[in-house]
Enzyme design. Structure first.
Site, short mmCIF file in Angstrom:
data_model
loop_
_atom_site.label_atom_id
_atom_site.label_comp_id
_atom_site.label_asym_id
_atom_site.label_seq_id
_atom_site.Cartn_x
_atom_site.Cartn_y
_atom_site.Cartn_z
N ASP A 422 -20.98 11.00 -1.48
CA ASP A 422 -19.86 10.09 -1.66
C ASP A 422 -18.81 10.47 -0.63
OD1 ASP A 422 -17.58 8.71 -2.42
OD2 ASP A 422 -17.85 9.06 -4.56
N HIS A 423 -18.58 9.58 0.35
CA HIS A 423 -17.69 9.91 1.46
C HIS A 423 -16.24 10.13 1.02
CE1 HIS A 423 -16.91 10.61 5.57
NE2 HIS A 423 -17.80 9.78 6.07
N ARG A 424 -15.88 9.68 -0.18
CA ARG A 424 -14.53 9.90 -0.66
C ARG A 424 -14.29 11.36 -1.02
NH1 ARG A 424 -14.71 5.55 -5.44
NH2 ARG A 424 -16.61 6.79 -5.78
#
Length: 450
Positions: A422-424
């Site tokens: 998850d790039h967040r």
């Protein structure tokens, strides 16, 4: 006393009653099993916490009821037994009154239950406090503003972004009328996809799909609770989580040797049964927990306006069961011996297939593993299970030619792993560091034992 559909987890909103162990009119004692329920995750028996007579069953077997719904009524045993005695005639009743006389034992408990329902509700220490069916977000927004509880609920149900709403309430709070106004504006706004004749994200309806295949024989399979939840959560995951993927090849020759040596040295009982039998998956669980400990910034989940980082590594492991899958969690995997992980995983997997897991055994987890190697799948990308931020997909082991240090060629046992991020929460470099740590522990397995 009302019997309610229990809450079996924060994400469980309904349950299906598969069978009743008692019938209307039966005497009930504390601890007697009343009915069995099935959710998208588990099946379990629900016991009674009080004594009395089962006066009424409101949700029959085979039907679904929301959490908190009244599924049955238990009347007080003394009231139920006194009522028929008081109504017993001194002489035989006419034959025409026989049906009414036969119904008296059932009607009396129902009347007693209705009278009990009108009385003040007392705190029952046997009932746990149920959590809300869902959390509609914090009152304080990331930008510093705030919203009322009703406004948060309306925004969540209508898919409205609170950050884009101008507040009109006291002290700059977003109130319900602000959300309702934003919803009306969103409905009035033109939708380019619909105007251009492009299918919306919801896709064609069931009737439209069936019309396409009207000349082809097919069988309709209705969705059960598990398949419906899987569909909902995976669509949510792919639409809301910015996935990216990292793949690496890992040599597992030393890992296989360690497994064989450990299994050969396992102590045996008088019958010759070994105390444990390690699988490659057990070693992978341990290595993944060790990697998350080495890269603690990746041992985290997404919590909307913040990131939660954990001290321990709770690893979920996907288990295929009839009709879907579930991921029981190995708690504090970095602290457990390989034999403990192996035995715990076998027990959890067996209970998962029997749908006997409790919510605390499959909820939570800081990361997860999905292994399809035993099915011959060489490489695949897993969908992250929110709110987790990482998931490791493990493929099948294979023999592959590799270059040796002296420039020669040798064959090695290799498997491919793909890390979904998850790039967040996890950036590219952080994900690469995590995968490199895992590769180190797998290729030098002794290091994860010290």
């Amino acid at each position: 006393m009302d019997v309610l559909m229990p809450q079996l987890g924060e994400t469980v909103a309904e349950g299906k009653i598969t069978q009743w162990f008692k019938s209307a009119g039966d005497a009930i004692k504390p601890g007697d099993n009343l009915f069995e329920i099935e959710t998208d995750k588990v099946s379990m028996e629900v016991p009674s916490t009080t004594a009395g007579v089962l006066a009424e069953i409101r949700v029959p077997a085979g039907e679904v009821a929301p959490v908190g719904a009244v599924v049955a009524v238990i009347a007080d045993g003394a009231a139920a037994s006194a009522a028929p005695a008081a109504e017993t005639p001194s002489k035989p009743a006419p034959s025409s009154a026989a049906p009414a006389a036969r119904s008296a034992p059932v009607a009396a408990p129902i009347a007693a239950a209705q009278a009990a329902a009108a009385a003040p509700i007392k705190l029952d220490p046997f009932f746990e406090v149920r959590t809300p069916q869902r959390n509609y977000g914090p009152a304080r927004l990331a930008g510093g503003g705030s919203a009322t509880p009703l406004a948060r609920r309306l925004a969540a149900e209508g898919g409205i972004d609170l950050a884009a709403i101008s507040p009109s309430g006291p002290h700059g709070r977003i109130v319900a009328r602000d959300v309702e106004a934003a919803a009306r504006a969103a409905k009035a706004a033109p939708r380019p996809a619909a105007a251009a004749g492009v299918a919306l994200a919801a896709g064609p309806s069931a009737e439209e799909v069936k019309a396409i295949y009207r000349d082809v024989p097919f069988q309709e399979v209705p969705l059960d609770g598990m398949r419906r939840i899987i569909a909902t959560r995976l669509v949510q995951a792919k639409q809301t989580i910015p996935h990216f993927y990292l793949t690496a090849d890992v040599e597992i020759g030393r890992l296989i040797t360690l497994r064989e040596d450990a299994n050969a040295a396992a102590p045996k009982d008088d019958d010759g049964k070994a105390a444990f039998k390690l699988s490659l998956n057990d070693l992978i669980i341990k290595a993944w927990a060790a990697a998350l400990q080495r890269v603690p910034a990746a041992n985290a989940v997404w919590a909307q306006d913040r990131i939660l980082r954990f001290q321990h590594c709770d690893i979920g492991v996907a288990v295929a069961i009839e009709g879907g899958l579930i991921a029981p969690v190995i708690r504090r995997a970095e602290m457990k011996a390989l034999s403990a992980i192996s035995n715990e995983m076998k027990e959890l997997a067996a209970r998962a297939r029997a749908r006997k897991l409790t919510p605390d055994e499959y909820q939570g987890g800081s990361s997860a593993i999905s292994n399809l190697g035993m099915y011959g799948v060489r490489e695949f990308s897993a969908v992250i299970n929110p709110p987790q931020a990482t998931m490791l997909a493990v493929g099948a082991a294979r023999r592959q030619a590799v270059e040796t240090r002296d420039g020669g060629v040798a064959f090695a046992s290799v498997l491919s792993v793909t890390l979904s991020c998850d790039h967040r929460v996890v950036d590219g470099v952080l994900g690469a560091e995590l995968l490199a740590a895992f590769k180190t522990f797998i290729e030098q397995p002794v290091t994860m034992l010290v």
